[in-house]
Design an enzyme around this catalytic site. Sequence first.
Site, PDB file in Angstrom:
ATOM      1  N   ARG A 298      29.955 -26.165 107.502  1.00 38.38           N
ATOM      2  CA  ARG A 298      30.029 -25.355 106.280  1.00 38.38           C
ATOM      3  C   ARG A 298      31.176 -24.355 106.335  1.00 38.38           C
ATOM      4  O   ARG A 298      31.836 -24.101 105.324  1.00 38.38           O
ATOM      5  CB  ARG A 298      28.678 -24.678 106.034  1.00 38.38           C
ATOM      6  CG  ARG A 298      27.645 -25.718 105.633  1.00 38.38           C
ATOM      7  CD  ARG A 298      26.234 -25.202 105.464  1.00 38.38           C
ATOM      8  NE  ARG A 298      25.407 -26.298 104.922  1.00 38.38           N
ATOM      9  CZ  ARG A 298      24.113 -26.219 104.675  1.00 38.38           C
ATOM     10  NH1 ARG A 298      23.449 -25.094 104.913  1.00 38.38           N
ATOM     11  NH2 ARG A 298      23.458 -27.250 104.189  1.00 38.38           N
ATOM     12  N   TYR A 442      29.645 -30.891  98.434  1.00 32.67           N
ATOM     13  CA  TYR A 442      29.181 -31.495  99.702  1.00 32.67           C
ATOM     14  C   TYR A 442      28.814 -30.460 100.773  1.00 32.67           C
ATOM     15  O   TYR A 442      29.027 -29.288 100.585  1.00 32.67           O
ATOM     16  CB  TYR A 442      30.094 -32.598 100.204  1.00 32.67           C
ATOM     17  CG  TYR A 442      31.541 -32.336 100.547  1.00 32.67           C
ATOM     18  CD1 TYR A 442      32.059 -31.079 100.802  1.00 32.67           C
ATOM     19  CD2 TYR A 442      32.409 -33.437 100.670  1.00 32.67           C
ATOM     20  CE1 TYR A 442      33.385 -30.927 101.150  1.00 32.67           C
ATOM     21  CE2 TYR A 442      33.738 -33.280 101.024  1.00 32.67           C
ATOM     22  CZ  TYR A 442      34.222 -32.021 101.257  1.00 32.67           C
ATOM     23  OH  TYR A 442      35.523 -31.873 101.606  1.00 32.67           O
ATOM     24  N   GLU A 443      28.211 -30.933 101.832  1.00 33.70           N
ATOM     25  CA  GLU A 443      27.623 -30.066 102.880  1.00 33.70           C
ATOM     26  C   GLU A 443      26.584 -29.116 102.287  1.00 33.70           C
ATOM     27  O   GLU A 443      26.441 -27.988 102.748  1.00 33.70           O
ATOM     28  CB  GLU A 443      28.707 -29.269 103.613  1.00 33.70           C
ATOM     29  CG  GLU A 443      29.614 -30.089 104.503  1.00 33.70           C
ATOM     30  CD  GLU A 443      28.901 -30.745 105.686  1.00 33.70           C
ATOM     31  OE1 GLU A 443      27.786 -30.317 106.022  1.00 33.70           O
ATOM     32  OE2 GLU A 443      29.460 -31.697 106.242  1.00 33.70           O
ATOM     33  N   GLY A 444      25.832 -29.560 101.296  1.00 32.48           N
ATOM     34  CA  GLY A 444      24.860 -28.706 100.618  1.00 32.48           C
ATOM     35  C   GLY A 444      25.498 -28.060  99.415  1.00 32.48           C
ATOM     36  O   GLY A 444      26.442 -27.276  99.572  1.00 32.48           O
ATOM     37  N   GLN A 449      23.189 -23.506  98.991  1.00 34.21           N
ATOM     38  CA  GLN A 449      23.669 -22.409  99.834  1.00 34.21           C
ATOM     39  C   GLN A 449      23.057 -21.084  99.405  1.00 34.21           C
ATOM     40  O   GLN A 449      22.699 -20.247 100.229  1.00 34.21           O
ATOM     41  CB  GLN A 449      25.202 -22.299  99.742  1.00 34.21           C
ATOM     42  CG  GLN A 449      25.973 -23.551 100.131  1.00 34.21           C
ATOM     43  CD  GLN A 449      25.740 -23.989 101.550  1.00 34.21           C
ATOM     44  OE1 GLN A 449      25.574 -23.163 102.443  1.00 34.21           O
ATOM     45  NE2 GLN A 449      25.694 -25.295 101.769  1.00 34.21           N
TER      46      GLN A 449
END
Lengths: 596, 596
Positions: A298, A442-444, A449
């Site tokens: 992240r 992406y990546e959450g 977040q």
Amino acid sequence: MPQYTPPLRDLQFVLHELVQVTESFKQMPVHAEVDVDTVNAVLEEGGKFAAGVVFPLNQSGDAEGCTLDRSTHEVRTPAGYKAAYAQYVDGGWPSLSCDPAYGGQGLPHVVNQCFYEMLNSANQAWTMYPGLSHGAYECLHAHGTPEQKATYLPKLTSGVWTGTMCLTEPHCGTDLGLLRTRAEPQPDGSYAITGAKIFISAGEHDLTENIVHLVLARLPDAPVGSKGISLFVVPKFLVNADGSLGARNPIHCGGLEHKMGIHSNATAQMVLEGAIGTLVGEPHKGLAAMFVMMNAARLGVGMQSLGLTEVAYQNAVAYAKDRIQMRALSGPKNPDKPADSIIVHPDVRKMLLTARAYAEAGRALCVHTALLLDQELSHPDEDVRRASADEVALLTPIVKAFLTDNGWIATSHCMQVFGGHGYIREWGMEQYVRDARINMIYEGTNTIQSLDLLGRKVLADNGKKLKAFGRRIAEFVEDAGVREDMQEFVNPLADLGDKVTKLTTELGMKAFGNPDEVGAAAVDYLRVVGHLVFAYFWARMALIALDKQASGDAFYTAKLHTARFYFAKLLPETAGLIRTARSGLNPLMAMDESLF
Amino acid sequence: MPQYTPPLRDLQFVLHELVQVTESFKQMPVHAEVDVDTVNAVLEEGGKFAAGVVFPLNQSGDAEGCTLDRSTHEVRTPAGYKAAYAQYVDGGWPSLSCDPAYGGQGLPHVVNQCFYEMLNSANQAWTMYPGLSHGAYECLHAHGTPEQKATYLPKLTSGVWTGTMCLTEPHCGTDLGLLRTRAEPQPDGSYAITGAKIFISAGEHDLTENIVHLVLARLPDAPVGSKGISLFVVPKFLVNADGSLGARNPIHCGGLEHKMGIHSNATAQMVLEGAIGTLVGEPHKGLAAMFVMMNAARLGVGMQSLGLTEVAYQNAVAYAKDRIQMRALSGPKNPDKPADSIIVHPDVRKMLLTARAYAEAGRALCVHTALLLDQELSHPDEDVRRASADEVALLTPIVKAFLTDNGWIATSHCMQVFGGHGYIREWGMEQYVRDARINMIYEGTNTIQSLDLLGRKVLADNGKKLKAFGRRIAEFVEDAGVREDMQEFVNPLADLGDKVTKLTTELGMKAFGNPDEVGAAAVDYLRVVGHLVFAYFWARMALIALDKQASGDAFYTAKLHTARFYFAKLLPETAGLIRTARSGLNPLMAMDESLF
């Protein structure tokens, strides 16, 4: 057509004057020898590689994209990508922050992250090939068996193999508990894995002889949901005992996505048809094993948007100085020319300074956070390790969501500076906007977040981590607040700190009554806290700039002007955000689903 | 894959319940016969055409784009475009609001604009072919000689020819005073025109047998700057006296731009090599002649973003109801399924409702403004015509800039609802974002719109036009303010009105000292006034919804919820914007150009 100059001066300012990384390195035995000259030399060479080798491929790679040969399942990356990657490996760049036990150079992560900022400015899509690899490296390093480490880590360290993370499936992205890929135990202790994965960045390509996939799948006896997911390492080519490549493993690229941006990174649909893998970590604990590398990943996404913001800014400034159009409202500024450069227009400067202020504060936050990651891993004092881990946990969703939202705003502003020329491909600006957009997803997603920040990082421990960061601010306010010349920075910082404290308490009370209140306020809340963090770094940078102004170095004058711009034009956004955060859940939920 | 349903119910609500257009039509002799049924019938058929014929070509057209044959200079539009255009002509759609004297149907502009909203939802890039044509029609209708009108207007009305506006050159977009294209008088009274134009939307294509270019150029004796620009009509094929096509005129497409979006509209570089044209209007008065159609064109751009916002919203809602992922924080809402639909998550609703609230208020504002355009043109009372013209002048930059900025925010939100699936082309969402981006740039960038609003429309007449709109608000506040159930809407509206008055006065004082203060505040100011206008329409819509709730029609319940959402979650943005607008010029100009 676009240009890029590595921002070495500002990187050095942040590393050595603001965060003073080498002071921290001295406290960590594994990094004690890393001095200012070493850091600067690495970044200078890294900047040359990024600007000289990777940057020239950015536009051509976007235009060409990746190609799948459906008969062989092989993917061809754009012209020049393979050669650039070979140079990357030859230069030893993949090993920068890897463990010397596997051939790495053992440098701190913070140095590697600064190198990555430059790579991302140069070419985000290319950089994702080695970037994803690093995640696989971290995961195997933390959870692999000795055999797995011996087999894979030296190759990932040198970069002759790359790695991927195979998580998402068509019906589950955010909710990995729903995943269906199955792993059947084999007599020899390995597993035969079958299923379909999508959105696998760098999932197939021609840069390396082998690709090491980390795959989430379910064992036959797995509990339902997220507690029944295991992690496996599944190489494209099986590896013989002597380290040579064996048979082709049935894990194939079944298709490539056509995307808004990052065209030159192969986003693969991966089909596993009894592909052979070995278990990483414990059965059913796959998600936890993946999460060890989530903070770094992240942070890496935040770095991507930081890189795009920087390069977009540089190009917009060059255009704004060069392009002449209209006169300043207050009268001609270049009377000898038929019109003034557009940088005389206040709103053009506002767009430019927005990108600049977001880039410079984002750089400060990223370096600060990456150093904390190093401390979490390598500091000898357990209390420091724990405190660093807590602060990383708090700051990670902010780095990911706040920097990527800002990157979207900033690249769009920089494109706008070009007028119609920004909308056409030739100038390269619209690509930065398209590439920047994925970072919010992406990546959450950034909503995820924000829930992570407000729900898990702030409210779940009654604000303990937030209060620790608040003490950093309070100490600074107390120290710097005595100075007359710091009032313009310290007062709004302290004021916003008080407002965040009140807002957090209020949201905590509401969430106690209805947990959905967290979801209603979280996105606005994250942006408010993001500004608090940026205001803190801008005030600290302003203090240094004030003290060094006498040096006559114009760098500090520019820093001070940018700090003032930030407090005047960007921070006030919080006034509206605090109101919307406080306005609660009802305006969102009152309407029945059928009425949408 | 995407879907689109014409929003007939909401269009009818705005036209007949909110703005009550037919009441105004009755006062205009040329439109007195246009009743509710006629309007509804046109929109119903228009919606069918948009959704059934144009919409299915949107994704394929984006993927295919336009192709230039460099040997013939001819441009091929994507598959299906020519046939759809033929259907458009056969259906009589180009003539909807054209003058019956040239074969038009003479319907009010407001009806045509509502049709265009649907066309833009269906396919913005296709719609630009007839859309640009309309600008050329308006210009010739207002300024053409009897011969020019007889030659061109019937063909533009029927749509068998299309038109373009050739303004921009490589070195001048915003600043047309710099343009270099030259017109040499010929013995027969025509002109031979030579130069290079860029960014000519629909500049070359295969939809029609002829293309009518309106070209800005300089006469040999022209004064420098914007007072030396004349307007010419330059057909692709010269027109014989009998109306048949003559020789090919040397105005050629020299290249097509590769753009971020609107791929299927040909953005042409036009090369004129002694192309024959005739003068439109007076020499050196070309810019003024062009500006007659600028209000309609800018309203049209607002309509483009309104259309994209609506279609993006519809698709995001469908996905949010269908996609299951995670559980509501407050506990499962679909316990029988493995996860909840994502519409249970408050932030997903926030993104959806943002698009919805912007679309519905944008529609109200567009219809209101388009009706004022009709009144400006066709009302028998000169005072009404003048007042309508003033209000159109005030609202036009708001429609153009506020709606297109909102469209960018809304389409991006709707794409975000899809997570990773939003970023890939298949779902169609990323195209809406790419297409929406141009609307903030062309027909005058949004910065230019804001300068127009604050400098020319508000401050230049000491706020007279703004005060007139303020009286509308004050009357409504006085009427509706007596009702208990309207307090939640009327109070924040009145409060924002007061703040705008104060802010305007303050900015006027500052601008008196330094005109650049206008440029420093204008973008924030436009957004604040945009919210004031939206708050006014939302309060009015809420009043109707409250009164009709008893009818049991869920439409009014949804309207009321959306109004409440707007006041709770979108309007508060003004708190920050007012602060930044007030923070002045110095934070932008203090930094020397060399320090950027």
